[in-house]
Scaffold this active site. Structure first.
Site, PDB file in Angstrom:
ATOM      1  N   HIS A  68      24.075  20.996 -18.476  1.00 40.69           N
ATOM      2  CA  HIS A  68      22.676  20.821 -18.863  1.00 40.69           C
ATOM      3  C   HIS A  68      21.867  21.936 -18.230  1.00 40.69           C
ATOM      4  CE1 HIS A  68      22.118  19.250 -14.774  1.00 40.69           C
ATOM      5  NE2 HIS A  68      23.186  18.506 -14.981  1.00 40.69           N
ATOM      6  N   ASP A  88      22.414  21.576  -8.246  1.00 37.38           N
ATOM      7  CA  ASP A  88      23.131  20.393  -8.732  1.00 37.38           C
ATOM      8  C   ASP A  88      24.621  20.675  -8.596  1.00 37.38           C
ATOM      9  OD1 ASP A  88      24.001  18.138 -10.011  1.00 37.38           O
ATOM     10  OD2 ASP A  88      23.143  18.620 -11.969  1.00 37.38           O
ATOM     11  N   HIS A 143      17.753  17.855 -14.751  1.00 41.56           N
ATOM     12  CA  HIS A 143      18.127  17.985 -16.158  1.00 41.56           C
ATOM     13  C   HIS A 143      16.942  18.680 -16.801  1.00 41.56           C
ATOM     14  CE1 HIS A 143      21.350  14.578 -16.256  1.00 41.56           C
ATOM     15  NE2 HIS A 143      21.577  15.493 -15.347  1.00 41.56           N
ATOM     16  N   GLU A 187      31.318  20.603 -10.308  1.00 40.65           N
ATOM     17  CA  GLU A 187      30.079  21.084 -10.940  1.00 40.65           C
ATOM     18  C   GLU A 187      29.490  22.261 -10.175  1.00 40.65           C
ATOM     19  OE1 GLU A 187      26.795  18.280 -10.774  1.00 40.65           O
ATOM     20  OE2 GLU A 187      25.819  19.286 -12.461  1.00 40.65           O
ATOM     21  N   TYR A 239      38.016  10.701 -15.422  1.00 37.18           N
ATOM     22  CA  TYR A 239      37.822   9.420 -14.738  1.00 37.18           C
ATOM     23  C   TYR A 239      38.846   8.435 -15.291  1.00 37.18           C
ATOM     24  CZ  TYR A 239      33.546  12.096 -14.356  1.00 37.18           C
ATOM     25  OH  TYR A 239      32.660  13.129 -14.154  1.00 37.18           O
ATOM     26  N   HIS A 280      27.121   7.038 -12.587  1.00 37.09           N
ATOM     27  CA  HIS A 280      25.858   7.135 -11.844  1.00 37.09           C
ATOM     28  C   HIS A 280      25.851   6.211 -10.626  1.00 37.09           C
ATOM     29  CE1 HIS A 280      23.691   8.885 -15.604  1.00 37.09           C
ATOM     30  NE2 HIS A 280      24.401   9.781 -14.944  1.00 37.09           N
ATOM     31  N   ARG A 307      35.097  15.190 -10.621  1.00 37.55           N
ATOM     32  CA  ARG A 307      34.162  16.079 -11.327  1.00 37.55           C
ATOM     33  C   ARG A 307      33.947  17.296 -10.437  1.00 37.55           C
ATOM     34  NH1 ARG A 307      30.567  12.718 -12.381  1.00 37.55           N
ATOM     35  NH2 ARG A 307      29.008  13.017 -10.753  1.00 37.55           N
ATOM     36  N   HIS A 342      31.264  12.481 -20.771  1.00 31.19           N
ATOM     37  CA  HIS A 342      29.942  13.111 -20.680  1.00 31.19           C
ATOM     38  C   HIS A 342      30.010  14.578 -21.115  1.00 31.19           C
ATOM     39  CE1 HIS A 342      31.155  15.129 -16.926  1.00 31.19           C
ATOM     40  NE2 HIS A 342      31.556  13.959 -16.444  1.00 31.19           N
ATOM     41  N   ASP A 401       0.805  -1.216   0.000  1.00 29.42           N
ATOM     42  CA  ASP A 401       0.000   0.000   0.000  1.00 29.42           C
ATOM     43  C   ASP A 401       0.840   1.270   0.000  1.00 29.42           C
ATOM     44  OD1 ASP A 401      -2.401  -1.249  -0.016  1.00 29.42           O
ATOM     45  OD2 ASP A 401      -2.586  -1.326   2.172  1.00 29.42           O
ATOM     46  N   GLU A 447      30.162  21.173 -15.605  1.00 30.21           N
ATOM     47  CA  GLU A 447      30.623  20.033 -14.807  1.00 30.21           C
ATOM     48  C   GLU A 447      31.577  19.111 -15.551  1.00 30.21           C
ATOM     49  OE1 GLU A 447      27.531  17.038 -14.145  1.00 30.21           O
ATOM     50  OE2 GLU A 447      26.087  18.369 -15.085  1.00 30.21           O
ATOM     51  N   ASP A 464      28.093  14.174  -5.660  1.00 28.71           N
ATOM     52  CA  ASP A 464      27.193  14.915  -6.550  1.00 28.71           C
ATOM     53  C   ASP A 464      25.843  14.925  -5.856  1.00 28.71           C
ATOM     54  OD1 ASP A 464      25.561  15.866  -8.585  1.00 28.71           O
ATOM     55  OD2 ASP A 464      26.506  14.659 -10.162  1.00 28.71           O
TER      56      ASP A 464
HETATM   57 MN   LIG Z   1      24.560  17.850 -13.267  1.00 32.85          MN
END
Ligand SMILES: [Mn+2]
Length: 407
Positions: A323, A247, A330, A376, A357, A219, A374, A319, A33, A353, A236
């Protein structure tokens, strides 16, 4: 008034006899539920300000009708208060309000009286019968019009985004100061849970708290491994305020001191990020930051002997550089117009960003293995240039090491 003005502005861009139909998100079952926390569809929220599930807004130059859940004393004991039909017109500035279960019965006559219909199935949680009814009629996509509006942020929207940025900056700063070897990624993730909730905000997306080699999984959201001496930690994470997202990514040494190899790679990413941000102003092509970051990162990796001069950069930087940011992390808004990359305009908000890697790779000096970095930030385009909404958060090597010493 804000939402009323947005509906008016949207209609002014459509045919005079346009009728707009838009629904909010469906509720999503988690198990049994239990539902996931409900979040309205961003376009619906933007145009109505209404946050309850099971709602459809229909408006034209002739008026605004909202379908919503009616009051239900029994259900409200379980699920909480509902606005209801009686209070909806005044509260939502609607001309008429009907129970959502009358939508199917009333929709045919609403459509019959209209000219051009605008809606998007993708954005709609309408049931199959309604979709069938609508699909028999001529219609046009609404999304492109709403998304173009959402791309340019108003002063009020920028205020909310600045607030989300400030809360997120504070959370990152706490995380930086609390990080030390021996903790687990989830313990640092919990800093963000607490800081965001303390400020009545939510995560804008699932945070990435990635120690060492986990940072090379773009990710990574498991956030459950130990934080090891000598590794970096990439975080991140950003919150949302009234739906508007921040972000932010920062990468720093778990023990508070960059190694030589980490320092070398970090400085390349930072130089790339700073140069890309510097280029942002109205009239500049939105592809410019990516051009700049790839050029600087390519050169930096070549100088360190990690990449051949004609080597493939995408093995280390796979990448884009940014964005749109807004109600969606995004965010919506076309990146091209008439098949041309568009230019920055005041009121747009973009992330910048870049990252590097480096996985285990026998062709590369092992001192660089498992470094994932990274950086950003969130950039508002202003009339004369840009403003870094997240600029208060440390990012130079010296500033990070200094902050981590002050425990
Ligand atoms: Mn981002």
């Amino acid at each position: 008034m804000i939402h009323q003005n947005r509906r008016k502005e949207l209609l002014s861009q459509l045919d005079d006899d346009a009728l707009v139909i838009i629904s909010t998100n469906p509720e999503q079952l988690r198990n049994g539920d239990v539902h996931y926390p409900f979040r309205p569809h961003s376009d619906f929220w933007y145009l109505t300000g209404f946050k309850e599930p099971e709602a459809v807004a229909i408006f034209s130059n002739n008026g605004y009708t909202i379908f919503l859940r009616d009051k239900d004393p029994t259900r409200e004991i379980w699920d909480g208060k509902r606005l209801g039909i009686k209070d909806a017109p005044q509260s939502l500035k609607a001309d008429k309000a009907y129970p959502i279960d009358q939508l199917l019965a009333l929709l045919p006559q609403l459509i019959d009286n209209a000219g051009t219909l605008y809606y998007d199935f993708k954005a709609c949680a309408l049931d199959d019968q309604i979709i069938e009814l609508l699909s028999k009629t001529q219609y046009q996509s609404l999304a492109t019009h709403v998304h173009e509006m959402r791309l340019i942020k108003s002063t009020k929207e920028i205020e909310l985004m600045q607030k989300a940025a400030d809360i997120s900056v504070q959370a990152h700063q706490s995380a930086l100061q609390q990080t030390q070897p021996g903790l687990f990624e989830y313990e640092i993730a919990s800093v963000f849970d607490a800081e965001f909730r303390k400020n009545n905000s939510e995560h804008a997306y699932t945070p990435i708290v990635a120690g060492g080699e986990n940072a090379c999984v773009l990710h990574y959201i498991e956030n459950n491994k130990p934080l090891n001496e000598g590794d970096l930690l990439l975080i991140d994470a950003g919150c949302e305020v009234e739906g508007y997202a921040a972000d932010i990514t920062r990468t720093f040494p778990i023990n508070g001191k960059f190694s030589t190899a980490q320092r070398q790679i970090y400085q390349i990413v930072l130089d790339a990020q700073l140069a890309a941000i510097e280029s942002i102003k109205p009239g500049v092509l939105i592809t410019k930051p990516h051009q700049i970051t790839t050029q600087i990162i390519q050169q930096g990796l070549v100088d360190l002997g990690i990449l051949q001069a004609d080597g493939d950069l995408s093995q280390f930087y796979m990448h884009g550089t940014g964005h749109w940011l807004g109600l969606d992390v995004h965010d919506v808004g076309a990146y091209q117009q008439n098949r041309q990359h568009r230019q920055y305009e005041a009121g747009m908000v973009t992330t910048v960003e870049p990252g590097i890697y480096i996985r285990k790779n026998d062709k590369i000096n092992p001192i660089y293995w498992n470094i994932g970095i990274r950086i950003e930030d969130d950039i508002l385009v202003t009339k004369t240039g840009h403003r870094v909404l997240t600029g208060a958060l440390v990012k130079t090597i010296d500033a990070i090491e200094l902050l981590m010493r002050k425990k």
